[in-house]
Design a protein around this motif. Structure first.
Motif, PDB file in Angstrom:
ATOM      1  N   UNK A  63     -11.430  18.978  16.443  1.00 12.36           N
ATOM      2  CA  UNK A  63     -11.401  18.569  15.046  1.00 12.36           C
ATOM      3  C   UNK A  63     -10.004  18.771  14.462  1.00 12.36           C
ATOM      4  N   UNK A  64      -9.549  17.747  13.710  1.00 12.51           N
ATOM      5  CA  UNK A  64      -8.308  17.867  12.961  1.00 12.51           C
ATOM      6  C   UNK A  64      -8.615  17.725  11.477  1.00 12.51           C
ATOM      7  N   UNK A  65      -8.088  18.634  10.685  1.00 11.99           N
ATOM      8  CA  UNK A  65      -8.250  18.584   9.244  1.00 11.99           C
ATOM      9  C   UNK A  65      -6.860  18.426   8.646  1.00 11.99           C
ATOM     10  N   UNK A  66      -6.597  17.263   8.075  1.00 10.02           N
ATOM     11  CA  UNK A  66      -5.265  16.920   7.584  1.00 10.02           C
ATOM     12  C   UNK A  66      -5.250  16.925   6.060  1.00 10.02           C
ATOM     13  N   UNK A  67      -4.280  17.626   5.507  1.00 10.13           N
ATOM     14  CA  UNK A  67      -4.088  17.672   4.059  1.00 10.13           C
ATOM     15  C   UNK A  67      -2.928  16.733   3.737  1.00 10.13           C
ATOM     16  N   UNK A  68      -3.275  15.563   3.208  1.00 10.81           N
ATOM     17  CA  UNK A  68      -2.276  14.524   2.992  1.00 10.81           C
ATOM     18  C   UNK A  68      -1.335  14.907   1.858  1.00 10.81           C
TER      19      UNK A  68
ATOM     20  N   UNK B  43      -7.896  14.685   1.677  1.00 12.50           N
ATOM     21  CA  UNK B  43      -8.115  15.410   2.934  1.00 12.50           C
ATOM     22  C   UNK B  43      -8.799  14.478   3.926  1.00 12.50           C
ATOM     23  N   UNK B  44      -8.267  14.426   5.133  1.00 11.30           N
ATOM     24  CA  UNK B  44      -8.837  13.606   6.204  1.00 11.30           C
ATOM     25  C   UNK B  44      -9.307  14.519   7.329  1.00 11.30           C
ATOM     26  N   UNK B  45     -10.583  14.409   7.680  1.00  6.74           N
ATOM     27  CA  UNK B  45     -11.162  15.192   8.770  1.00  6.74           C
ATOM     28  C   UNK B  45     -11.551  14.229   9.886  1.00  6.74           C
ATOM     29  N   UNK B  46     -11.007  14.429  11.074  1.00  7.83           N
ATOM     30  CA  UNK B  46     -11.333  13.574  12.221  1.00  7.83           C
ATOM     31  C   UNK B  46     -11.848  14.439  13.360  1.00  7.83           C
ATOM     32  N   UNK B  47     -12.888  13.958  14.041  1.00  6.29           N
ATOM     33  CA  UNK B  47     -13.533  14.759  15.083  1.00  6.29           C
ATOM     34  C   UNK B  47     -14.381  13.839  15.947  1.00  6.29           C
TER      35      UNK B  47
ATOM     36  N   UNK C  25       5.882   1.157  -1.435  1.00  6.07           N
ATOM     37  CA  UNK C  25       6.125   2.202  -0.444  1.00  6.07           C
ATOM     38  C   UNK C  25       4.780   2.802  -0.056  1.00  6.07           C
ATOM     39  N   UNK C  26       4.504   2.828   1.232  1.00  4.06           N
ATOM     40  CA  UNK C  26       3.196   3.249   1.728  1.00  4.06           C
ATOM     41  C   UNK C  26       3.108   4.762   1.828  1.00  4.06           C
ATOM     42  N   UNK C  27       2.030   5.317   1.280  1.00  2.00           N
ATOM     43  CA  UNK C  27       1.814   6.751   1.313  1.00  2.00           C
ATOM     44  C   UNK C  27       0.912   7.178   2.444  1.00  2.00           C
ATOM     45  N   UNK C  28       0.614   8.468   2.497  1.00  2.00           N
ATOM     46  CA  UNK C  28      -0.208   9.027   3.581  1.00  2.00           C
ATOM     47  C   UNK C  28      -1.590   8.396   3.646  1.00  2.00           C
TER      48      UNK C  28
END
Length: 352
Positions: free
Chosen positions: A1-6, A14-18, A43-46
């Motif tokens: 699992x990855x928990x990403x704080x954009x 917050x994006x959680x991928x698993x 301009x493209x963001x996270x």
């Protein structure tokens, strides 16, 4: 699992991928301000980059959680939905508390003129029920939503994960309904940055017998969906902008208290580290060394250094994780001399 704080500017995303049985799954919690998706110069963001990655990989947003309708949480989502005509094809399930569904819950008379159109959110700390109404209309028009109210005490088993909902409670939902019915725009209150006060001075003040904690009074913040997520016997707590009294009430419902604390891998600190959303009692119930604060420290005095002092006073082994590099701005030289154990990190991703 990855928990990403954009990098969501002054907001949360917050994006959680698993994997669930070797099948990729994605959870998106909030979307930050509009620029988290794209700014006016394109301009493209996270948020844009994550959504495009999900699309290219032929995956889906299996659960989209909009915790509440403050612009620094919904703005990026509205801009995405407004700019991307194929957005609805990526979304599988949504958690969101709407005025119409809350009205049904409380059997309230509710006007049909809630279906109004607005532009996507401005890039500020603006709070508007109209943004929630726009989001609800999109969900209904695209058959993306079951209309369920997400409320304190509920439990869900999804994708091999367990969720325990801590906030909102009935009182906060009722206040949110009144705000929807008024359709009133307002700005949440903010303070000046307090970085020039030392940690030691804050702690000495808060240790005084007459010190009194003041809780956030924002109706929108109080309606935040906050929850515990369990994955492979590990707990994570996501507090959005929720009020500490409601979080504590929710923790108590699930059997957690000072004598039986909840151990978590990290705490996503409520309301970008506001001093009004994290109190001593909450810190005594939720045990961790890792505290994540989502803020670029450009607006409304957030994060409050007082909150960080409160956390360190509770646990000297604290690691404060910022999703932007704020260390040199927030802390004084004397802070490092006074407290030799606590650490800070710039953290955009946790991997488990």
């Amino acid at each position: 699992m990855k928990i990403s704080f954009l990098k969501a500017f002054n907001g949360d995303s917050i994006w959680i991928s698993f994997l669930e049985k070797d099948i990729p799954k994605n959870i998106l919690i909030d979307g930050g301000v509009g620029n988290t998706y794209k700014n006016k110069s394109n301009v493209k963001g996270d948020l844009y980059k994550i959504i495009e990655k999900i699309r290219v990989d032929r995956q889906f947003i299996d659960l989209l959680i909009l915790t509440h309708f403050d612009d620094d949480h919904i703005g990026g989502i509205l801009r995405w939905l407004n700019k991307d005509k194929e957005a609805s094809k990526l979304i599988k399930k949504v958690w969101f508390n709407s005025g119409k569904e809350i009205a049904k819950k409380f059997e309230s008379d509710e006007s049909e003129d809630l279906d109004i159109e607005i532009v996507d959110g401005a890039d500020d700390f603006h709070t508007s029920p109209k943004q929630g109404i726009k989001f609800e209309k999109y969900l209904r028009d695209n058959n993306l939503w079951e209309g369920e109210i997400i409320e304190q005490g509920s439990e869900y088993d999804l994708f091999g994960l367990k969720f325990k909902i801590l906030s909102p409670n009935n009182e906060k939902l009722d206040k949110l309904l009144k705000l929807y019915e008024k359709q009133k725009d307002y700005f949440t209150s903010g303070d000046e940055f307090d970085f020039q006060t030392s940690l030691k001075d804050f702690i000495e003040e808060e240790n005084q017998p007459n010190f009194q904690f003041k809780e956030d009074t924002s109706v929108a913040n109080g309606s935040s969906i906050a929850f515990i997520m369990e994955y492979e016997d590990k707990n994570y707590i996501f507090l959005a902008d929720a009020h500490p009294s409601v979080i504590i009430e929710g923790l108590n419902i699930f059997g957690y208290n000072k004598e039986n604390p909840l151990n978590v891998e990290f705490m996503k600190v409520s309301h970008h580290g506001s001093m009004y959303n994290t109190n001593k009692e909450l810190l005594e119930i939720v045990k961790t060394d890792n505290y994540l604060i989502s803020s670029n420290a450009t607006k409304h005095g957030l994060p409050n250094k007082r909150t960080i002092a409160r956390i360190i006073n509770n646990n000297t082994n604290t690691v404060i994780h910022f999703n932007y590099d704020l260390t040199d701005r927030v802390f004084l030289k004397e802070d490092w001399n006074d407290f030799l154990i606590f650490k800070t990190k710039v953290t955009n991703e946790f991997t488990y």
